[in-house]
Scaffold this motif. Structure first.
Motif, mmCIF file in Angstrom:
data_model
loop_
_atom_site.group_PDB
_atom_site.id
_atom_site.type_symbol
_atom_site.label_atom_id
_atom_site.label_comp_id
_atom_site.label_asym_id
_atom_site.label_seq_id
_atom_site.Cartn_x
_atom_site.Cartn_y
_atom_site.Cartn_z
ATOM 1 N N LYS A 101 -20.498 27.234 -3.798
ATOM 2 C CA LYS A 101 -20.455 28.104 -2.610
ATOM 3 C C LYS A 101 -19.077 28.053 -1.962
ATOM 4 C CE LYS A 101 -25.327 27.949 -1.491
ATOM 5 N NZ LYS A 101 -26.352 27.390 -0.626
ATOM 6 N N LEU A 102 -18.502 26.857 -1.884
ATOM 7 C CA LEU A 102 -17.187 26.703 -1.253
ATOM 8 C C LEU A 102 -16.110 27.441 -2.037
ATOM 9 C CD1 LEU A 102 -15.427 25.398 0.936
ATOM 10 C CD2 LEU A 102 -15.199 23.414 -0.571
ATOM 11 N N GLU A 104 -16.294 30.043 -3.739
ATOM 12 C CA GLU A 104 -16.432 31.496 -3.609
ATOM 13 C C GLU A 104 -15.746 32.033 -2.354
ATOM 14 O OE1 GLU A 104 -20.610 32.275 -3.670
ATOM 15 O OE2 GLU A 104 -20.785 31.850 -5.809
ATOM 16 N N LYS A 105 -15.533 31.186 -1.358
ATOM 17 C CA LYS A 105 -14.910 31.624 -0.111
ATOM 18 C C LYS A 105 -13.448 31.963 -0.360
ATOM 19 C CE LYS A 105 -17.803 29.028 3.043
ATOM 20 N NZ LYS A 105 -17.843 28.012 4.093
ATOM 21 N N ARG A 106 -13.032 33.102 0.130
ATOM 22 C CA ARG A 106 -11.652 33.549 -0.056
ATOM 23 C C ARG A 106 -10.648 32.652 0.655
ATOM 24 N NH1 ARG A 106 -11.733 39.085 -1.935
ATOM 25 N NH2 ARG A 106 -13.802 39.924 -1.609
ATOM 26 N N ASP A 107 -11.039 32.075 1.778
ATOM 27 C CA ASP A 107 -10.095 31.292 2.577
ATOM 28 C C ASP A 107 -10.181 29.790 2.292
ATOM 29 O OD1 ASP A 107 -12.579 30.928 3.699
ATOM 30 O OD2 ASP A 107 -11.890 31.093 5.764
ATOM 31 N N CYS A 108 -10.766 29.421 1.188
ATOM 32 C CA CYS A 108 -10.893 28.000 0.831
ATOM 33 C C CYS A 108 -9.533 27.443 0.443
ATOM 34 C CB CYS A 108 -11.885 27.833 -0.313
ATOM 35 S SG CYS A 108 -11.990 26.154 -0.933
#
Length: 134
Positions: A101-102, A104-108
């Motif tokens: 899930k992490l 997949e985040k664009r701002d990770c």
């Protein structure tokens, strides 16, 4: 150490160069009853407490620590991020879902670290890019 034991002194000792190993051993011996206080310690101001709490959680290996450790992958201190990653590898399979899930985040900010952790957990690049059902 009983479930009612106050862990605050041991957690504060994680910042001490002289007492951190003894404190970590006692927290590890306490096992699952120390998980919640250690997860809370991942947000302390002192980066040594955060890093040593992450290490201790990895040694305990309780899946309840996963979400706090995943959040610690975004810590401002590289040592804390790396230690949280190692702890997630130690915990194993319960870490995979939250890590996917992490990533997949664009701002990770920690995508490289997350990819490395997933590789250590046996999740290959193809498995990471499988589209999730809506």
């Amino acid at each position: 150490m009983s479930n009612e034991q106050d862990f605050s002194g041991l957690i504060q000792a994680l910042a001490s160069e002289n007492k951190r190993f003894e404190a970590a051993e006692k927290l590890i011996d306490a096992g699952s009853s120390a998980v919640e206080p250690l997860v809370s310690a991942l947000k302390f101001d002192n980066w040594r407490v955060r890093g040593n709490a992450a290490w201790t959680l990895g040694e305990i290996g309780d899946a309840r620590a996963v979400n706090g450790l995943v959040e610690a992958l975004d810590d401002s201190v590289p040592e804390v991020r790396a230690t949280a990653g190692r702890a997630l590898v130690n915990i194993g399979r319960p870490s995979i879902g939250p890590l996917l899930k992490l990533i997949e985040k664009r701002d990770c900010r920690a995508k490289g670290l997350v990819s490395c952790i997933l590789s250590c957990l046996g999740v290959d690049e193809a498995q990471r890019s499988i589209p999730k059902p809506a």
